[in-house]
Design an enzyme around this catalytic site. Structure first.
Site, PDB file in Angstrom:
ATOM      1  N   CYS A   1       0.840  -1.087   0.060  1.00  0.00           N
ATOM      2  CA  CYS A   1      -0.242   0.138  -0.026  1.00  0.00           C
ATOM      3  C   CYS A   1       0.521   1.271   0.083  1.00  0.00           C
ATOM      4  O   CYS A   1       2.248   1.052   0.239  1.00  0.00           O
ATOM      5  CB  CYS A   1      -0.926  -0.077   1.264  1.00  0.00           C
ATOM      6  SG  CYS A   1      -1.764  -1.400   1.479  1.00  0.00           S
TER       7      CYS A   1
ATOM      8  N   ASN B   1       1.269  -0.435   5.986  1.00  0.00           N
ATOM      9  CA  ASN B   1       1.440  -1.030   4.359  1.00  0.00           C
ATOM     10  C   ASN B   1       2.062  -2.397   5.477  1.00  0.00           C
ATOM     11  O   ASN B   1       3.185  -2.324   5.975  1.00  0.00           O
ATOM     12  CB  ASN B   1       2.572  -0.282   4.054  1.00  0.00           C
ATOM     13  CG  ASN B   1       3.084  -1.080   2.793  1.00  0.00           C
ATOM     14  OD1 ASN B   1       2.399  -2.053   2.214  1.00  0.00           O
ATOM     15  ND2 ASN B   1       4.276  -0.795   2.383  1.00  0.00           N
ATOM     16  N   GLY B   2       1.553  -3.633   4.983  1.00  0.00           N
ATOM     17  CA  GLY B   2       2.137  -4.798   5.225  1.00  0.00           C
ATOM     18  C   GLY B   2       1.061  -5.832   5.924  1.00  0.00           C
ATOM     19  O   GLY B   2      -0.134  -5.754   5.590  1.00  0.00           O
TER      20      GLY B   2
ATOM     21  N   HIS C   1       5.854 -30.874 -27.579  1.00  0.00           N
ATOM     22  CA  HIS C   1       5.681 -31.477 -26.621  1.00  0.00           C
ATOM     23  C   HIS C   1       4.468 -31.188 -25.623  1.00  0.00           C
ATOM     24  O   HIS C   1       4.306 -31.237 -24.457  1.00  0.00           O
ATOM     25  CB  HIS C   1       6.942 -31.229 -25.482  1.00  0.00           C
ATOM     26  CG  HIS C   1       8.271 -31.874 -26.084  1.00  0.00           C
ATOM     27  ND1 HIS C   1       8.427 -33.100 -26.262  1.00  0.00           N
ATOM     28  CD2 HIS C   1       9.183 -31.188 -26.657  1.00  0.00           C
ATOM     29  CE1 HIS C   1       9.392 -33.245 -26.902  1.00  0.00           C
ATOM     30  NE2 HIS C   1      10.149 -31.736 -27.297  1.00  0.00           N
TER      31      HIS C   1
ATOM     32  N   GLU D   1      -1.364  -9.179 -17.974  1.00  0.00           N
ATOM     33  CA  GLU D   1      -1.484  -8.098 -16.877  1.00  0.00           C
ATOM     34  C   GLU D   1      -2.036  -7.057 -17.475  1.00  0.00           C
ATOM     35  O   GLU D   1      -2.959  -6.309 -16.551  1.00  0.00           O
ATOM     36  CB  GLU D   1       0.003  -7.893 -16.068  1.00  0.00           C
ATOM     37  CG  GLU D   1       1.009  -7.361 -16.768  1.00  0.00           C
ATOM     38  CD  GLU D   1       2.211  -7.096 -15.856  1.00  0.00           C
ATOM     39  OE1 GLU D   1       1.980  -6.921 -14.509  1.00  0.00           O
ATOM     40  OE2 GLU D   1       3.237  -6.912 -16.435  1.00  0.00           O
TER      41      GLU D   1
ATOM     42  N   LYS E   1       3.110  -9.301 -20.106  1.00  0.00           N
ATOM     43  CA  LYS E   1       2.777  -8.178 -20.277  1.00  0.00           C
ATOM     44  C   LYS E   1       1.186  -8.158 -20.996  1.00  0.00           C
ATOM     45  O   LYS E   1       0.201  -7.475 -20.424  1.00  0.00           O
ATOM     46  CB  LYS E   1       3.585  -7.553 -21.475  1.00  0.00           C
ATOM     47  CG  LYS E   1       4.955  -6.974 -20.830  1.00  0.00           C
ATOM     48  CD  LYS E   1       4.696  -5.585 -20.168  1.00  0.00           C
ATOM     49  CE  LYS E   1       5.096  -5.672 -18.817  1.00  0.00           C
ATOM     50  NZ  LYS E   1       5.963  -6.558 -18.042  1.00  0.00           N
TER      51      LYS E   1
ATOM     52  N   LYS F   1       2.386  -2.464  -7.789  1.00  0.00           N
ATOM     53  CA  LYS F   1       3.656  -2.391  -8.310  1.00  0.00           C
ATOM     54  C   LYS F   1       4.662  -3.085  -7.491  1.00  0.00           C
ATOM     55  O   LYS F   1       5.581  -3.813  -7.858  1.00  0.00           O
ATOM     56  CB  LYS F   1       3.989  -0.877  -8.650  1.00  0.00           C
ATOM     57  CG  LYS F   1       5.423  -0.952  -9.490  1.00  0.00           C
ATOM     58  CD  LYS F   1       5.603   0.183 -10.346  1.00  0.00           C
ATOM     59  CE  LYS F   1       6.821   0.018 -11.175  1.00  0.00           C
ATOM     60  NZ  LYS F   1       6.806  -0.834 -12.157  1.00  0.00           N
TER      61      LYS F   1
ATOM     62  N   GLU G   1       8.177 -12.780 -21.038  1.00  0.00           N
ATOM     63  CA  GLU G   1       7.900 -11.276 -20.873  1.00  0.00           C
ATOM     64  C   GLU G   1       6.671 -10.770 -21.573  1.00  0.00           C
ATOM     65  O   GLU G   1       5.817 -10.202 -21.206  1.00  0.00           O
ATOM     66  CB  GLU G   1       9.116 -10.660 -20.814  1.00  0.00           C
ATOM     67  CG  GLU G   1       8.771  -8.975 -20.779  1.00  0.00           C
ATOM     68  CD  GLU G   1       8.299  -8.701 -19.415  1.00  0.00           C
ATOM     69  OE1 GLU G   1       8.217  -9.612 -18.376  1.00  0.00           O
ATOM     70  OE2 GLU G   1       7.934  -7.350 -19.058  1.00  0.00           O
TER      71      GLU G   1
ATOM     72  N   ARG H   1       0.992   1.591  -5.888  1.00  0.00           N
ATOM     73  CA  ARG H   1       1.407   0.431  -4.837  1.00  0.00           C
ATOM     74  C   ARG H   1       0.033  -0.121  -4.495  1.00  0.00           C
ATOM     75  O   ARG H   1      -0.007  -1.071  -3.835  1.00  0.00           O
ATOM     76  CB  ARG H   1       1.928   1.179  -3.774  1.00  0.00           C
ATOM     77  CG  ARG H   1       3.321   1.807  -4.010  1.00  0.00           C
ATOM     78  CD  ARG H   1       3.736   2.559  -2.512  1.00  0.00           C
ATOM     79  NE  ARG H   1       4.246   1.448  -1.872  1.00  0.00           N
ATOM     80  CZ  ARG H   1       5.365   1.017  -1.689  1.00  0.00           C
ATOM     81  NH1 ARG H   1       6.376   1.382  -2.455  1.00  0.00           N
ATOM     82  NH2 ARG H   1       5.625   0.156  -0.767  1.00  0.00           N
TER      83      ARG H   1
ATOM     84  N   TRP I   1      -4.146  -1.825  -1.099  1.00  0.00           N
ATOM     85  CA  TRP I   1      -4.108  -2.880  -2.017  1.00  0.00           C
ATOM     86  C   TRP I   1      -4.380  -3.952  -0.867  1.00  0.00           C
ATOM     87  O   TRP I   1      -3.651  -4.287   0.061  1.00  0.00           O
ATOM     88  CB  TRP I   1      -2.628  -3.175  -2.514  1.00  0.00           C
ATOM     89  CG  TRP I   1      -2.931  -4.402  -3.531  1.00  0.00           C
ATOM     90  CD1 TRP I   1      -3.052  -4.458  -4.704  1.00  0.00           C
ATOM     91  CD2 TRP I   1      -2.454  -5.714  -3.188  1.00  0.00           C
ATOM     92  NE1 TRP I   1      -3.032  -5.712  -5.196  1.00  0.00           N
ATOM     93  CE2 TRP I   1      -2.657  -6.664  -4.240  1.00  0.00           C
ATOM     94  CE3 TRP I   1      -1.781  -6.505  -1.956  1.00  0.00           C
ATOM     95  CZ2 TRP I   1      -2.307  -8.092  -4.472  1.00  0.00           C
ATOM     96  CZ3 TRP I   1      -1.540  -8.039  -2.141  1.00  0.00           C
ATOM     97  CH2 TRP I   1      -1.854  -8.675  -3.155  1.00  0.00           C
TER      98      TRP I   1
END
Ligand code: M6R
Length: 613
Positions: A2, A102-103, A509, A493, A490, A608, A486, A27, A78
């Site tokens: 957060c 935050n946490g 395979h 997300e 992208k 982030k 990557e 965040r 968040w």
């Protein structure tokens, strides 16, 4: 995960706190709130305003609110404990004590049971509210917020950064942490406490980083820092070199789009400290490790999460080929919970844009405990990972605000290229002419990247085709494989589309079964030693009705012939190709997500900086 802000000073706290939260919204962005002192001098009380949703919802509610006090705190969330809602939004206030957190408080169930048994009632489902209860009780005993914080610290287990205020001490903020970051800006008669310098930089560039288990005591515009137990600590005041302009959109619709276009500069800045232009050689001065240490390395582990991990996978290819040192890559959350074997003379490289990712930090600590030499590659200076590693190389990308990482990724690829060259050279594995050739390619790279980015509009048109498919299979071989990984990340997300990154040799395979005309194959296929094999894979896919978009080098007639769409990159050295190929995969995801109306800078459910497990 957060964003937190605290303020004391002569400016309007509402403006400073909301402005700071705006910069920290990357965040977390499911709810937000402020607690600011209000009322006549001597009888001030805390007024709390909170809202579910993005910060814009809170701003609407605050539009006509006025506060007379000079002290306040704010939070953008968040969610971890408790759904995103107004009642779970921070600040949490209990009898005149208000805090933002935050946490995660890991022993919250024990604390809740004890509090409930002694008559506490709760107004939210969060772990954070429990800390407000503990503080409000303690402050009644001690009559002082600093002493109250000191008193409750032994009760807390977990990761936290907390800023608290108490209405009886209208010029005091107390901040303390274990894990998530806390930085304090020292301005002209003002102090700003925040999760990140981005919330501070428009007010002052003088900052103090708070370390784990320290308590920051702000009284008026003064800052004192103590250990738990009350010993005073002398902290260094650091000067931030970023400017406030770097955290603006500069005419772009989204930060992500701006950051994609900043990549040529980011790569140049990443390389600049390490290239001797006259001698055309790489020099890793000031990284905190010596040549003697580099020569002794027998094995390298690269550990990271998400995009940083994929950069590490690319690093494995270049380091093994250029420096001939065996490299293992590991996802930090896996590394820390298995029983890794770290032989003597191992270097552990941790990669993290934020330098705060909880799993990567834990992996670094484990590696150090097991006796490994450690090197961090971070973007945020003085972040926990940066500070705790034995050596450090910076990405030098400048602030990255879009939740989807772009410029930090390419800067890391550039840094890993230079690292492999240096390692190869000090260990006698790389001839001088080969080093000169790679350095020249790295120096030419920013201009080549500019050329690729000038086709932005064309990539945007190609991106519109992605919407027609039920999924995209990104593939590549060798150092193009991490670009496939990557590219898929992208797209997931940003566009919320199903996508997978695969080593093209794995196609037979299993993934071949997915292929039909609703599954797009996106092959990263520059002209390198793997080209022929990738082309054969495409033939096989085409024979089964697969639709193909390919990324290749120059005007490649053979590749075009097997592709429905073809995106061209300039001719470049194999080590530089992945950096060029990263640009179209980023732009495809960006444009399709924007066309779908998605929030590109703040994709749903993400944040982030992942400072919790
Ligand atoms: O700050 P870090 O580089 O340690 O972050 C690691 C990941 O959380 C990050 O790369 C994430 O995967 C991004 N959303 C990717 O765009």
């Amino acid at each position: 995960m957060c964003g937190i802000v605290g303020y004391f000073g002569q400016k309007d706290p509402k403006e400073v706190i909301v402005g700071g939260l705006k910069r920290l919204e990357y965040r977390g962005y499911d709810s937000a709130g402020v607690a600011i002192l209000d009322g006549p001098m001597g009888q001030q009380h805390i007024k709390v305003v909170r809202a579910q949703g993005k910060l814009a919802e809170l701003s609407k509610k605050l539009e006509h609110e006025k506060f007379t006090g000079r002290l306040g705190i704010g939070h953008t969330r968040w969610a971890t404990h408790g759904v995103p809602s107004e009642r779970n939004a921070h600040p949490h206030t209990v009898e005149g004590v208000s805090l933002v957190h935050n946490g995660i408080i890991e022993n919250y169930q024990d604390i809740k049971r004890t509090l409930a048994a002694s008559g506490a009632t709760f107004t939210s489902d969060t772990d954070s509210e429990l800390v407000a209860h503990l503080l409000s009780r303690k402050v009644k005993e001690t009559g002082d917020l600093l002493k109250a914080v000191d008193g409750i610290l032994p009760l807390l287990r977990g990761a936290y950064a907390i800023v608290a205020m108490w209405e009886k001490q209208p010029d005091v903020l107390v901040a303390f942490k274990n894990g998530p970051p806390l930085v304090i800006g020292l301005g002209e008669k003002e102090v700003i406490v925040a999760s990140d310098v981005q919330a501070i930089i428009s007010h002052t560039n003088k900052v103090v980083y708070i370390d784990d288990h320290e308590i920051a005591f702000v009284k008026g515009a003064d800052l004192k820092v103590f250990t738990a137990g009350g010993n005073s600590i002398k902290k260094e005041i650091q000067t931030i070199t970023w400017s406030a302009d770097q955290v603006e959109k500069a005419g772009f619709k989204h930060f992500m789009h701006k950051e994609i276009h900043e990549q040529p500069r980011a790569v140049a800045n990443a390389c600049a400290p390490h290239i001797d232009l006259a001698a055309k050689v790489v020099r890793l001065h000031d990284v905190g490790l010596t040549d003697a240490q580099f020569k002794k390395i027998e094995r390298i582990f690269i550990i990271a999460c998400g995009t940083s991990y994929y950069a590490g996978v690319a690093g494995k290819y270049v380091i093994e080929k250029i420096a001939q040192v065996p490299v293992e890559t590991d996802i930090a959350s896996e590394f820390r919970y298995r029983s890794p074997v770290i032989p003597p003379n191992t270097l552990v490289v941790t990669i993290s844009q934020s330098g705060e990712t909880a799993d990567t930090l834990a992996a670094l600590r484990l590696a150090k405990k097991m006796g490994a030499l450690t090197l961090s590659i971070c973007n945020v200076r003085a972040s926990s990972i940066d500070r705790e590693a034995d050596g450090r190389i910076y990405m030098n990308s400048g602030p990255e605000i879009g939740v989807a990482s772009t410029k930090a990724f390419v800067s890391t690829l550039a840094v890993l290229n230079l690292f492999s060259v240096y390692l190869g050279s000090v260990r006698g594995q790389l001839a001088k002419n080969e080093e000169t050739n790679i350095v020249e390619n790295m120096l030419a790279l920013p201009a080549q990247m500019e050329a690729v980015l000038s086709y932005d509009k064309f990539f945007g048109e190609a991106a519109m085709k992605l919407k027609d498919y039920r999924g995209v299979l990104f593939m590549g071989r060798g150092v193009s494989y991490p670009i496939a990984l990557e590219g898929a990340l992208k797209l997931k997300e940003l566009a919320y589309m199903h996508a997978e990154g695969y080593a093209a040799g794995e196609m037979k395979h299993g993934p071949l079964a997915l292929i039909d005309d609703r599954m797009l194959i996106l092959m990263v296929c520059p002209s390198d030693e793997h080209y022929e094999k990738s082309l054969s894979n495409l033939e096989e896919a085409r024979a089964r009705g697969g639709k193909i978009m390919s990324i290749g080098t120059g005007d490649d007639a053979a590749l075009k012939a097997v592709s429905d769409d073809y995106l061209s990159l300039p001719v470049a050295n194999w080590m530089v190709n992945p950096i060029l190929a990263a640009l179209p995969v980023q732009l495809l995801a960006y444009h399709v997500a924007d066309a779908m109306g998605n929030d590109v800078d703040q994709p749903r459910n993400l944040a982030k900086s992942v400072t919790v497990e």
